[in-house]
Enzyme design. Structure first.
Site, PDB file in Angstrom:
ATOM      1  N   ARG A  37     -60.820 -30.674   3.275  1.00 35.88           N
ATOM      2  CA  ARG A  37     -59.258 -30.403   3.133  1.00 35.88           C
ATOM      3  C   ARG A  37     -58.299 -31.523   3.568  1.00 35.88           C
ATOM      4  O   ARG A  37     -57.676 -31.976   3.176  1.00 35.88           O
ATOM      5  CB  ARG A  37     -58.716 -29.092   3.481  1.00 35.88           C
ATOM      6  CG  ARG A  37     -57.107 -28.835   3.008  1.00 35.88           C
ATOM      7  CD  ARG A  37     -56.927 -27.431   3.181  1.00 35.88           C
ATOM      8  NE  ARG A  37     -55.390 -27.107   2.708  1.00 35.88           N
ATOM      9  CZ  ARG A  37     -54.367 -26.920   3.505  1.00 35.88           C
ATOM     10  NH1 ARG A  37     -54.498 -27.091   4.900  1.00 35.88           N
ATOM     11  NH2 ARG A  37     -53.020 -26.606   3.069  1.00 35.88           N
ATOM     12  N   ILE A  63     -49.391 -29.362  -0.885  1.00 31.48           N
ATOM     13  CA  ILE A  63     -50.687 -28.991  -0.996  1.00 31.48           C
ATOM     14  C   ILE A  63     -50.553 -27.280  -0.549  1.00 31.48           C
ATOM     15  O   ILE A  63     -49.878 -27.101   0.689  1.00 31.48           O
ATOM     16  CB  ILE A  63     -51.761 -29.458  -0.217  1.00 31.48           C
ATOM     17  CG1 ILE A  63     -53.167 -29.044  -0.305  1.00 31.48           C
ATOM     18  CG2 ILE A  63     -51.249 -29.572   1.390  1.00 31.48           C
ATOM     19  CD1 ILE A  63     -54.268 -29.826   0.495  1.00 31.48           C
ATOM     20  N   SER A  64     -50.869 -26.451  -1.099  1.00 32.35           N
ATOM     21  CA  SER A  64     -50.719 -24.921  -1.188  1.00 32.35           C
ATOM     22  C   SER A  64     -51.425 -24.549   0.320  1.00 32.35           C
ATOM     23  O   SER A  64     -52.284 -25.210   0.675  1.00 32.35           O
ATOM     24  CB  SER A  64     -51.250 -24.114  -2.255  1.00 32.35           C
ATOM     25  OG  SER A  64     -50.312 -24.237  -3.109  1.00 32.35           O
ATOM     26  N   GLN A  65     -51.211 -23.522   0.985  1.00 29.96           N
ATOM     27  CA  GLN A  65     -51.650 -22.787   1.999  1.00 29.96           C
ATOM     28  C   GLN A  65     -52.958 -22.523   1.661  1.00 29.96           C
ATOM     29  O   GLN A  65     -53.086 -21.790   0.579  1.00 29.96           O
ATOM     30  CB  GLN A  65     -50.555 -21.902   2.346  1.00 29.96           C
ATOM     31  CG  GLN A  65     -51.190 -20.872   3.738  1.00 29.96           C
ATOM     32  CD  GLN A  65     -50.136 -19.704   3.939  1.00 29.96           C
ATOM     33  OE1 GLN A  65     -49.239 -19.436   3.188  1.00 29.96           O
ATOM     34  NE2 GLN A  65     -50.606 -18.758   4.691  1.00 29.96           N
TER      35      GLN A  65
END
Length: 213
Positions: A37, A63-65
Site C-alpha cells: 500500500r 486513497i480509502s481507509q
C-alpha cells in the site's frame, strides 16, 4: 521506494487490525497482506501507509481507509473469475485488492491526471485489469455488462440507473449514497426488474464526479 520485510510485517499487523474489526473473508485479508500500500501513496505519507486511515492522493482525491476497502470488497462476495466493474479507480489500491481476489476488473476513472498516474503504477506493479478507462462512472460500462458486481468508491448523491441495469441477476452493487456522510448501500438484483436493498451505516468518501466535458 522498495517493499521491505518491515513493510510486509506492517501489512500483517494491518490485516490483524481489520480481522479484529470484523473482516472475515480470507481472500481479502490475504490481499491486504500482499499489496504494498505504501507504493500507492505519496512518499511523504509512507510512514502512515499501514495505518487504518484514508490519505490524500493526486487530483484532490483520497486513497480509502483499508477497513472501507475491505468492507466494500466483502459486501461484493467475489468469486474467482467474477466480472467486476469499479467506479473510481483512484490510487488503484482497491483495483489491486479485487485482482488479488481473482476478479476480472473493469475500472473507470474520471480524473485524467489520476487515470494516467494509476495506469502506469498498476502496470509497474504487475496488476492487469481487463480494462482501465478514462470516463464517466455514472454511465457504467454497457459494452462489458452484465457484471457480477459493481463497486463505487466515491460518494454518490443518488444511485445511477445505468449501474443497476448493468448488474446480472444475482449481481451486487456496493455504493456509498448521500452527501456527507454517505450510507453504504448494497443492491442485489433479484430478477430482471427487482432489487433488494440493504444499508450498512455511515462512511465518508470524496464525491463521485459527473462528466462535465
Amino acid at each position: 521506494m522498495k517493499d521491505t520485510f518491515k513493510h510486509q510485517g506492517m501489512r500483517k499487523q494491518l490485516a490483524d487490525v481489520l480481522r479484529k474489526k470484523g473482516i472475515k473473508d480470507a481472500a481479502i485479508l490475504k490481499a491486504i497482506e500482499t499489496i504494498p500500500r505504501h507504493l500507492y501513496l505519496d512518499s511523504s505519507f509512507e510512514s502512515h501507509a499501514y495505518q487504518d486511515k484514508a490519505f490524500p492522493i493526486a487530483a484532490n482525491q483520497t486513497i480509502s481507509q483499508p477497513y472501507t476497502v475491505a468492507f466494500q470488497s466483502e459486501l461484493l462476495r467475489i468469486k474467482s473469475g467474477a466480472n467486476i466493474l469499479e467506479i473510481g479507480t483512484g490510487s488503484g489500491y482497491q483495483t489491486a485488492v479485487l485482482l488479488e481476489m481473482g476478479a476480472k476488473v473493469y475500472s473507470i476513472e474520471r480524473q485524467q491526471e489520476l487515470y494516467k498516474k494509476t495506469k502506469l503504477l498498476l502496470s509497474k506493479l504487475g496488476y492487469r485489469p481487463k480494462q482501465l478507462i478514462f470516463g464517466d462512472g455514472y454511465k457504467g460500462l454497457e459494452e462489458q455488462a452484465p457484471f457480477d458486481g459493481i463497486i463505487v468508491t466515491a460518494g454518490a448523491p443518488f444511485v445511477p440507473k445505468p449501474l443497476l441495469s448493468q448488474l446480472k441477476v444475482g449481481g451486487r452493487l456496493v455504493i456509498p449514497v448521500g452527501e456527507d456522510p454517505q450510507i453504504m448501500t448494497l443492491f442485489t438484483r433479484t430478477s430482471e426488474k427487482a432489487f433488494a436493498k440493504e444499508e450498512f451505516g455511515e462512511f465518508r468518501f470524496v464525491p463521485l464526479l459527473e462528466d462535465k466535458n
